[in-house]
Motif scaffolding. Structure first.
Motif, PDB file in Angstrom:
ATOM      1  N   ALA A 165      -1.469   4.232   5.377  1.00  0.00           N
ATOM      2  CA  ALA A 165      -1.473   2.942   4.382  1.00  0.00           C
ATOM      3  C   ALA A 165      -0.088   2.268   4.642  1.00  0.00           C
ATOM      4  O   ALA A 165      -0.460   0.999   4.429  1.00  0.00           O
ATOM      5  N   ALA A 166       0.772   2.476   5.294  1.00  0.00           N
ATOM      6  CA  ALA A 166       1.993   1.744   5.359  1.00  0.00           C
ATOM      7  C   ALA A 166       2.155   1.356   6.679  1.00  0.00           C
ATOM      8  O   ALA A 166       3.125   0.710   7.102  1.00  0.00           O
ATOM      9  N   ARG A 167       1.273   1.782   7.693  1.00  0.00           N
ATOM     10  CA  ARG A 167       1.429   1.296   9.255  1.00  0.00           C
ATOM     11  C   ARG A 167       1.173  -0.228   9.317  1.00  0.00           C
ATOM     12  O   ARG A 167       0.343  -0.618   8.572  1.00  0.00           O
ATOM     13  N   GLY A 168       1.664  -0.706  10.534  1.00  0.00           N
ATOM     14  CA  GLY A 168       1.390  -2.096  10.722  1.00  0.00           C
ATOM     15  C   GLY A 168       2.059  -3.282   9.871  1.00  0.00           C
ATOM     16  O   GLY A 168       1.671  -4.269   9.687  1.00  0.00           O
ATOM     17  N   ASN A 169       3.191  -2.771   9.188  1.00  0.00           N
ATOM     18  CA  ASN A 169       4.173  -3.780   8.422  1.00  0.00           C
ATOM     19  C   ASN A 169       3.096  -4.669   7.406  1.00  0.00           C
ATOM     20  O   ASN A 169       2.860  -5.682   7.535  1.00  0.00           O
ATOM     21  N   PRO A 170       2.434  -3.864   6.630  1.00  0.00           N
ATOM     22  CA  PRO A 170       1.458  -4.497   5.643  1.00  0.00           C
ATOM     23  C   PRO A 170       2.116  -5.424   4.497  1.00  0.00           C
ATOM     24  O   PRO A 170       3.352  -5.035   4.275  1.00  0.00           O
ATOM     25  N   GLN A 171       1.302  -6.274   4.218  1.00  0.00           N
ATOM     26  CA  GLN A 171       1.910  -7.024   2.844  1.00  0.00           C
ATOM     27  C   GLN A 171       1.359  -6.647   1.669  1.00  0.00           C
ATOM     28  O   GLN A 171       1.678  -6.929   0.755  1.00  0.00           O
ATOM     29  N   MET A 172       0.180  -5.901   1.901  1.00  0.00           N
ATOM     30  CA  MET A 172      -0.388  -5.070   0.639  1.00  0.00           C
ATOM     31  C   MET A 172      -0.665  -3.468   1.131  1.00  0.00           C
ATOM     32  O   MET A 172      -0.970  -3.091   2.213  1.00  0.00           O
ATOM     33  N   LEU A 173      -0.567  -2.892  -0.020  1.00  0.00           N
ATOM     34  CA  LEU A 173      -0.999  -1.482   0.277  1.00  0.00           C
ATOM     35  C   LEU A 173      -2.173  -1.051  -0.788  1.00  0.00           C
ATOM     36  O   LEU A 173      -2.627  -1.647  -1.863  1.00  0.00           O
ATOM     37  N   LEU A 174      -3.016  -0.277  -0.024  1.00  0.00           N
ATOM     38  CA  LEU A 174      -4.202   0.236  -0.704  1.00  0.00           C
ATOM     39  C   LEU A 174      -3.860   1.432  -1.374  1.00  0.00           C
ATOM     40  O   LEU A 174      -3.308   2.517  -0.985  1.00  0.00           O
ATOM     41  N   VAL A 175      -4.173   1.510  -2.671  1.00  0.00           N
ATOM     42  CA  VAL A 175      -3.674   2.746  -3.555  1.00  0.00           C
ATOM     43  C   VAL A 175      -4.633   3.138  -4.079  1.00  0.00           C
ATOM     44  O   VAL A 175      -5.846   2.569  -4.611  1.00  0.00           O
ATOM     45  N   ARG A 176      -4.693   4.698  -4.099  1.00  0.00           N
ATOM     46  CA  ARG A 176      -5.770   5.465  -4.900  1.00  0.00           C
ATOM     47  C   ARG A 176      -5.527   5.984  -6.254  1.00  0.00           C
ATOM     48  O   ARG A 176      -4.442   6.832  -6.044  1.00  0.00           O
ATOM     49  N   GLY A 177      -5.988   5.270  -7.363  1.00  0.00           N
ATOM     50  CA  GLY A 177      -5.512   5.639  -8.618  1.00  0.00           C
ATOM     51  C   GLY A 177      -6.282   6.623  -9.340  1.00  0.00           C
ATOM     52  O   GLY A 177      -6.940   7.468  -8.732  1.00  0.00           O
ATOM     53  N   LYS A 178      -6.313   6.551 -10.693  1.00  0.00           N
ATOM     54  CA  LYS A 178      -6.900   7.284 -11.520  1.00  0.00           C
ATOM     55  C   LYS A 178      -8.458   7.083 -11.386  1.00  0.00           C
ATOM     56  O   LYS A 178      -9.154   6.125 -10.937  1.00  0.00           O
ATOM     57  N   GLY A 179      -9.085   8.428 -11.433  1.00  0.00           N
ATOM     58  CA  GLY A 179     -10.553   8.520 -11.055  1.00  0.00           C
ATOM     59  C   GLY A 179     -11.034   8.239  -9.665  1.00  0.00           C
ATOM     60  O   GLY A 179     -12.209   7.831  -9.552  1.00  0.00           O
ATOM     61  N   ASP A 180      -9.840   8.176  -8.876  1.00  0.00           N
ATOM     62  CA  ASP A 180     -10.089   8.104  -7.278  1.00  0.00           C
ATOM     63  C   ASP A 180     -10.418   6.562  -7.087  1.00  0.00           C
ATOM     64  O   ASP A 180     -11.133   6.176  -6.238  1.00  0.00           O
TER      65      ASP A 180
END
Length: 317
Positions: A165-180
């Motif tokens: 999720a952190a590769r490629g110098n991202p400007q946003m992160l994809l986060v997996r939270g509660k309840g998937d």
């Protein structure tokens, strides 16, 4: 469907279904298990079974919890777990009713979240730069702190971030939270800089380990040699206490959740929309996010008391 013969099987079957069908998170499953096991112990003492429990029995259990001094939030959570179990039992045909359905819970107490000032957060971020036994650890710790404050992630979301999720110098992160459930959180320039520095240090360490055949590559952004494969929540809690001491702030005032509160409150103070903050925090209900408005209400009240000419006793006779 025939109901399980024992209370233990009721709980185990329910938890298995929550994990497989409802996609409940591991921490949610563990919480359900603890709460239902406590209820099962109570039933054992009074010689009752899950299959024959009445509404009066559940209400008596809640009264006992209150007498034991458990917080409203804990009692509300226990009742929620019991409701979910009996709703599942009804759907599976184990019971013809849900004895917990009509019981009114105590409701969680709405405490104002503890809030750190912007200056205190800046002190924590600065202290994190030098916290660690080696330069790679210091780079990692700075990255952890910058990401947590920049995104408002829960600590469990932070420590389990996949490195992909952190590769490629991202400007946003994809986060997996509660309840998937997944959500996107933007990164500030300092967080992106700290992340890039940590990826460089992390990849160099993994390359050395691979050459020396000491460890296989990790899929986590913050790997660890422990059985979970990543930095644990408890490990980060301890690290945060050390950073707080180094920043000259009482460690009792600093937790990952307090930094999450700081993220939300500072955004609200800066004029951010409450619904946008709800999305960033991953709150399912806006009412959960609205508690941050109470923090601002208190600040406005103190502002009036300090500066309004009629807020203090008049010097005129």
């Amino acid at each position: 469907m025939t109901a399980p013969a024992s209370g233990a099987r009721w709980i185990a079957t329910f938890l298995e279904a929550q994990a497989a069908e409802a996609g409940a998170a591991r921490n949610t499953i563990l919480s359900y298990g603890r709460d239902l096991n406590d209820f099962a112990s109570y039933l054992q003492v009074i010689h009752e079974e899950f299959a024959t429990v009445s509404r009066a029995t559940i209400e008596a259990y809640l009264v006992r919890l209150e007498a034991d001094g458990l917080a409203k939030s804990t009692r509300a959570r226990r009742l929620s777990a019991i409701r979910q179990l009996y709703r599942f039992a009804y759907e599976e045909g184990w019971r013809e009713d849900n004895p917990a359905q009509m019981i009114s819970g105590p409701g969680p107490s709405k405490h104002l979240p503890k809030v750190l000032s912007i200056e205190e957060v800046e002190a924590l971020l600065e202290a994190a730069r030098d916290q660690g036994r080696s330069l790679p650890e210091q780079i990692r710790n700075r990255c952890l702190m910058e990401l947590l404050y920049a995104t408002g992630m829960r600590v469990s979301e932070l420590v389990t971030l996949p490195v992909a999720a952190a590769r490629g110098n991202p400007q946003m992160l994809l986060v997996r939270g509660k309840g998937d459930k997944e959500r996107m959180v933007p990164l500030s320039p300092p967080a992106r800089e700290a992340l890039a520095a940590w990826l460089t240090a992390r990849d160099a360490a993994e390359d050395r380990a691979r050459i020396e055949r000491r460890a296989a590559p990790s899929r986590f952004l913050f790997p660890s040699s422990g059985k979970e494969g990543h930095l644990t929540r408890q490990g980060f809690h301890g690290l945060l206490k050390d950073i707080a001491i180094a920043a000259g702030i009482s460690p009792a005032r600093v937790t990952p959740h307090v930094l999450r509160h700081a993220f939300a409150t500072h955004l609200l103070q800066g004029g951010a929309d409450l619904r946008a903050i709800q999305m960033l925090l991953g709150h399912a209900d806006l009412s959960t996010t609205e508690i941050y408005t109470h923090v601002l209400d208190e600040e406005l009240k103190q502002l009036v008391l300090r500066h309004h000419p009629l807020a203090t006793p008049s010097k005129r006779s």
